[in-house]
Enzyme design. Structure first.
Site, PDB file in Angstrom:
ATOM      1  N   HIS A   1       4.499  -2.759 -13.859  1.00 55.17           N
ATOM      2  CA  HIS A   1       3.440  -1.751 -13.972  1.00 55.17           C
ATOM      3  C   HIS A   1       4.039  -0.363 -13.763  1.00 55.17           C
ATOM      4  O   HIS A   1       4.964  -0.180 -12.980  1.00 55.17           O
ATOM      5  CB  HIS A   1       2.341  -2.018 -12.939  1.00 55.17           C
ATOM      6  CG  HIS A   1       1.099  -1.228 -13.173  1.00 55.17           C
ATOM      7  ND1 HIS A   1       0.988   0.089 -12.782  1.00 55.17           N
ATOM      8  CD2 HIS A   1      -0.077  -1.549 -13.764  1.00 55.17           C
ATOM      9  CE1 HIS A   1      -0.218   0.529 -13.125  1.00 55.17           C
ATOM     10  NE2 HIS A   1      -0.878  -0.439 -13.722  1.00 55.17           N
TER      11      HIS A   1
ATOM     12  N   ASN B   1      -6.854  -5.404 -12.510  1.00 59.82           N
ATOM     13  CA  ASN B   1      -5.846  -5.065 -11.512  1.00 59.82           C
ATOM     14  C   ASN B   1      -6.510  -4.205 -10.442  1.00 59.82           C
ATOM     15  O   ASN B   1      -6.813  -3.039 -10.671  1.00 59.82           O
ATOM     16  CB  ASN B   1      -4.692  -4.299 -12.181  1.00 59.82           C
ATOM     17  CG  ASN B   1      -3.656  -3.798 -11.193  1.00 59.82           C
ATOM     18  OD1 ASN B   1      -3.623  -4.234 -10.039  1.00 59.82           O
ATOM     19  ND2 ASN B   1      -2.809  -2.892 -11.629  1.00 59.82           N
TER      20      ASN B   1
ATOM     21  N   GLY C   1      -6.149   5.857 -15.336  1.00 62.67           N
ATOM     22  CA  GLY C   1      -6.979   6.500 -14.326  1.00 62.67           C
ATOM     23  C   GLY C   1      -7.299   7.951 -14.585  1.00 62.67           C
ATOM     24  O   GLY C   1      -7.850   8.635 -13.723  1.00 62.67           O
TER      25      GLY C   1
ATOM     26  N   LYS D   1      -5.259  -3.096  -7.782  1.00 60.22           N
ATOM     27  CA  LYS D   1      -4.314  -2.165  -7.150  1.00 60.22           C
ATOM     28  C   LYS D   1      -4.491  -2.209  -5.620  1.00 60.22           C
ATOM     29  O   LYS D   1      -4.739  -3.277  -5.069  1.00 60.22           O
ATOM     30  CB  LYS D   1      -4.482  -0.759  -7.733  1.00 60.22           C
ATOM     31  CG  LYS D   1      -4.346  -0.751  -9.255  1.00 60.22           C
ATOM     32  CD  LYS D   1      -4.299   0.634  -9.847  1.00 60.22           C
ATOM     33  CE  LYS D   1      -4.166   0.552 -11.362  1.00 60.22           C
ATOM     34  NZ  LYS D   1      -4.003   1.878 -11.995  1.00 60.22           N
TER      35      LYS D   1
ATOM     36  N   SER E   1      -7.716   3.573 -18.660  1.00 57.08           N
ATOM     37  CA  SER E   1      -9.074   4.134 -18.690  1.00 57.08           C
ATOM     38  C   SER E   1     -10.012   3.332 -19.592  1.00 57.08           C
ATOM     39  O   SER E   1     -10.860   3.894 -20.288  1.00 57.08           O
ATOM     40  CB  SER E   1      -9.042   5.607 -19.118  1.00 57.08           C
ATOM     41  OG  SER E   1      -8.324   6.394 -18.183  1.00 57.08           O
TER      42      SER E   1
ATOM     43  N   GLU F   1       0.310   0.104 -21.522  1.00 55.15           N
ATOM     44  CA  GLU F   1      -0.441   1.058 -20.714  1.00 55.15           C
ATOM     45  C   GLU F   1       0.239   2.427 -20.786  1.00 55.15           C
ATOM     46  O   GLU F   1       1.199   2.686 -20.049  1.00 55.15           O
ATOM     47  CB  GLU F   1      -0.503   0.597 -19.250  1.00 55.15           C
ATOM     48  CG  GLU F   1      -1.337  -0.640 -19.037  1.00 55.15           C
ATOM     49  CD  GLU F   1      -1.728  -0.788 -17.576  1.00 55.15           C
ATOM     50  OE1 GLU F   1      -2.918  -0.941 -17.302  1.00 55.15           O
ATOM     51  OE2 GLU F   1      -0.841  -0.722 -16.710  1.00 55.15           O
TER      52      GLU F   1
ATOM     53  N   GLU G   1       3.148   2.108 -12.161  1.00 49.96           N
ATOM     54  CA  GLU G   1       3.141   2.598 -10.779  1.00 49.96           C
ATOM     55  C   GLU G   1       4.274   1.987  -9.974  1.00 49.96           C
ATOM     56  O   GLU G   1       4.803   2.624  -9.048  1.00 49.96           O
ATOM     57  CB  GLU G   1       1.774   2.299 -10.149  1.00 49.96           C
ATOM     58  CG  GLU G   1       0.673   3.173 -10.751  1.00 49.96           C
ATOM     59  CD  GLU G   1      -0.721   2.616 -10.614  1.00 49.96           C
ATOM     60  OE1 GLU G   1      -1.650   3.223 -11.173  1.00 49.96           O
ATOM     61  OE2 GLU G   1      -0.888   1.568  -9.962  1.00 49.96           O
TER      62      GLU G   1
END
Length: 250
Positions: A95, A11, A171, A13, A211, A165, A97
């Protein structure tokens, strides 16, 4: 199960311009014999160009999100039909985000997934808990609720992939223990089997994301019910992503 083909999904992003397409060529060159499935989900501006770049290789291309409507007055949004027209075969929905930054509920995720299925796209539905939810020991309840609310009834092993996730690991460099990853993946598998029956429930691929990098990939992939990874930053460079793919193939 042997019939669940491993999947390494990247991904990108909100990263990448035309210059980054060289990474597709590099990845195809280094991982052309990979046994696992390889997927890259670039920003929407690159989907069509990446699909052309990946033509004839073992790399599939997907979108990072889609609107639930086929078309209409939705400025800035992209439909599943548009993604398919651009050459995508996958799309990510739900996702963290998108859930956090755009207030997407399980219901919205479900409608987007249905729209993508209507166009023949395979959907990676994302679930995961925040740090506060993990610390409050609410992880399993959160995951069960997201699975129930986000996945439509028409799920099959061909049209659905589920990615776990943990939000607090994306991240940040923080990675759950293999026991924690295994616990959640086992719950996801059991929930899918309970809802859709053992045939479908055992055929849906489950990815871990958060990560993931070449250095820890092999340990994560050794966990039962982990069929691959949804990778963020480490998928931007062919060398980095190639190490993860090699670990999944190994």
């Amino acid at each position: 199960m042997a019939d669940r083909r491993k999947l390494a999904a990247g991904n990108w992003k909100m990263n990448g311009t035309a210059a980054a397409l060289s990474e597709v060529t590099a990845l195809a060159g280094s991982q052309g014999e990979a046994r696992c499935e390889i997927l890259l989900c670039p920003p929407a501006t690159l989907v069509e160009r990446m699909a052309r770049e990946a033509e004839g290789t073992n790399i599939a291309v997907g979108g990072q999100d889609c609107h639930a409507a086929e078309s209409g007055a939705h400025t800035g949004d992209i439909s599943a039909r548009m993604l398919k027209d651009a050459g995508a075969t996958y799309v990510i929905t739900g996702h963290s985000e998108r859930r956090a930054d755009h207030g997407e509920s399980d219901e919205i995720v479900r409608h987007k997934t249905e729209a993508a299925w209507a166009e023949g796209l395979t959907v990676i539905v994302c679930v995961g808990e925040t740090l506060s939810e993990r610390e409050a020991s609410n992880t399993i309840d959160i995951i069960k609720g997201q699975l129930a609310g986000s996945i439509p009834d028409q799920a099959t092993g061909h049209n659905l992939v589920v990615a776990y996730e943990p939000v607090w690991a994306i991240g940040t460099g923080k990675v759950p223990t293999t026991d924690q990853i295994g616990e959640v993946h086992d719950v996801i598998r059991s929930q899918l089997e309970r809802r859709f029956g053992p045939g479908v429930g055992r055929s849906v691929r489950l990815l871990y994301g958060g990560s993931v990098k070449a250095a820890n990939a092999a340990e994560i992939f050794a966990v039962e019910n982990v069929d691959g990874a949804l990778v963020g930053g480490a998928s931007l460079k062919a060398d980095d992503f190639g190490g993860i793919i090699a670990a999944l193939d190994g």
